[in-house]
Design a protein around this motif. Structure first.
Motif, PDB file in Angstrom:
ATOM      1  N   GLY A 298      47.559  48.178  31.682  1.00 60.12           N
ATOM      2  CA  GLY A 298      47.717  49.715  31.934  1.00 60.12           C
ATOM      3  C   GLY A 298      46.527  49.859  33.096  1.00 60.12           C
ATOM      4  N   LEU A 299      46.375  51.243  33.301  1.00 52.93           N
ATOM      5  CA  LEU A 299      45.204  51.755  34.037  1.00 52.93           C
ATOM      6  C   LEU A 299      43.875  51.605  33.390  1.00 52.93           C
ATOM      7  CD1 LEU A 299      46.955  54.453  36.264  1.00 52.93           C
ATOM      8  CD2 LEU A 299      46.265  52.130  37.167  1.00 52.93           C
ATOM      9  N   ASP A 300      42.843  50.934  33.763  1.00 54.15           N
ATOM     10  CA  ASP A 300      41.643  50.849  33.154  1.00 54.15           C
ATOM     11  C   ASP A 300      41.055  51.827  33.785  1.00 54.15           C
ATOM     12  OD1 ASP A 300      39.055  50.101  32.175  1.00 54.15           O
ATOM     13  OD2 ASP A 300      39.739  48.208  31.686  1.00 54.15           O
ATOM     14  N   GLU A 301      40.114  52.794  33.237  1.00 58.18           N
ATOM     15  CA  GLU A 301      39.310  53.839  33.860  1.00 58.18           C
ATOM     16  C   GLU A 301      38.170  53.237  34.322  1.00 58.18           C
ATOM     17  OE1 GLU A 301      38.880  57.231  31.428  1.00 58.18           O
ATOM     18  OE2 GLU A 301      40.854  57.624  31.334  1.00 58.18           O
ATOM     19  N   TYR A 302      37.631  52.152  33.715  1.00 63.27           N
ATOM     20  CA  TYR A 302      36.344  51.546  34.031  1.00 63.27           C
ATOM     21  C   TYR A 302      36.603  50.960  35.460  1.00 63.27           C
ATOM     22  CZ  TYR A 302      32.171  48.535  34.211  1.00 63.27           C
ATOM     23  OH  TYR A 302      31.281  47.943  34.712  1.00 63.27           O
ATOM     24  N   ILE A 303      37.685  50.401  35.960  1.00 59.00           N
ATOM     25  CA  ILE A 303      38.223  50.032  37.148  1.00 59.00           C
ATOM     26  C   ILE A 303      38.577  51.149  38.148  1.00 59.00           C
ATOM     27  CG2 ILE A 303      39.585  48.426  38.505  1.00 59.00           C
ATOM     28  CD1 ILE A 303      39.926  46.822  35.921  1.00 59.00           C
ATOM     29  N   THR A 304      39.684  51.996  37.725  1.00 60.84           N
ATOM     30  CA  THR A 304      39.866  52.958  38.583  1.00 60.84           C
ATOM     31  C   THR A 304      39.019  53.934  39.153  1.00 60.84           C
ATOM     32  OG1 THR A 304      40.715  54.071  36.915  1.00 60.84           O
ATOM     33  CG2 THR A 304      42.266  52.921  37.733  1.00 60.84           C
TER      34      THR A 304
END
Length: 307
Positions: A298-304
């Protein structure tokens, strides 16, 4: 009685353009060499298999004849591979032919034009004439003055009997600025570009080669830099595009964007742009201590949030 002339479309059966046996095989060879990332032996193996199935050649012209013609025409050469063994590789001439084919496939509908740059809406003493005229202003180059139009104005304003040419009669042919562009092309080479048996890297290479050929041939005053990114990002040369392969990497979009911005800061052009070719979401970021934080789910907020 007058005959009426009818206008309309005339349809006839399609007639394929004549191609020599070499030209037919060469077009297919360029496709295969792109899919095999420049591996000549693998491309020829595929070509032989296609020949068996679709009867591409006959006794008068075989695959071996095609290979000999490739050598004679300078498309392949003998070389030493990384492991020290000898083999056959493609030349710079083939690399250019592959890029040109990609350009024709992707941007084939573009109309041909002269070598130039990106025109803008701003008029100036540039070097692309617009065909329009404006009043002379202090600072305009003397060679931009239209003698014919200026003399015409003088005759209209002052008459023939008392002919005089004044500053108010002078007009110059208007021109446009030609903007120069600095472009960075980012290419994703993470493992997901071939995940689940889907080949995404070959279309990515084709788009990259087409864009590179378009910029270098149509806009020679522009600059183009290319980088690839996986766990990290690094620059490559245009000639390396046909040989690109994916690796066991995650997608560190942050590293790619950081390198792209750093490369653009060194460019003097005012107009700058970044093109990114990727198949999906970022899944990796490098921490300050040098370790990698990775998450493919999924989309990891820490990365995005760092993109």
């Amino acid at each position: 009685m007058e005959k009426s002339i009818k206008k309309g479309f005339f349809f006839k059966p399609y007639e394929a353009p004549f191609l020599s046996p070499f030209e037919k095989l060469f077009g297919l060879f360029k496709e295969l060499i792109t899919h095999t990332s420049g591996d000549f032996d693998e491309a020829i193996d595929w070509l032989r298999q296609l020949d068996v199935e679709y009867k591409l050649t006959d006794a008068s012209y075989t695959i071996d004849d095609f290979i000999e013609d490739l050598k004679k025409k300078g498309y392949i050469r003998e070389e030493i591979k990384d492991d020290g063994t000898s083999g056959t590789g493609i030349t710079a001439k083939t690399e250019r032919a592959i890029r040109q084919q990609a350009l024709d496939q992707i941007f084939g509908s573009l109309n041909k034009s002269g070598r130039g740059n990106h025109t803008t809406k701003y008029s100036s003493s540039g070097d692309e004439l617009t065909g329009e005229f404006r009043a002379y202003a202090f600072g305009d180059a003397l060679d931009s003055i239209s003698i014919t139009e200026s003399l015409r104005n003088a005759q209209i304003n002052n008459g023939v009997d008392q002919f005089a040419l004044t500053e108010n009669d002078l007009v110059v042919e208007d021109a446009q600025f030609k903007a120069q562009m600095s472009t960075i092309l980012m290419i994703d080479i993470s493992h997901s570009m071939i995940l689940y048996g889907e080949d995404r890297i070959t279309p990515a290479k084709k788009v990259a080669m087409a864009l590179a050929e378009l910029i270098t041939t149509r806009y020679p005053k522009d600059t183009l830099d290319i980088l690839v990114f996986g766990n990290d990002a690094w620059p490559i040369a245009i000639k390396d595009l046909p040989y690109l392969k994916v690796g066991p990497y995650h997608t560190n979009t942050v590293a790619g964007l950081q390198l792209a911005m750093d490369m653009l800061r060194r460019k003097r052009n005012t107009n700058k742009q970044i093109f990114m070719i990727t198949d999906g979401k970022p899944s990796c970021v490098r921490e300050k201590d040098g370790n990698y934080y990775m998450n493919s789910n999924g989309l990891d907020e820490y990365i995005t949030e760092q993109c």
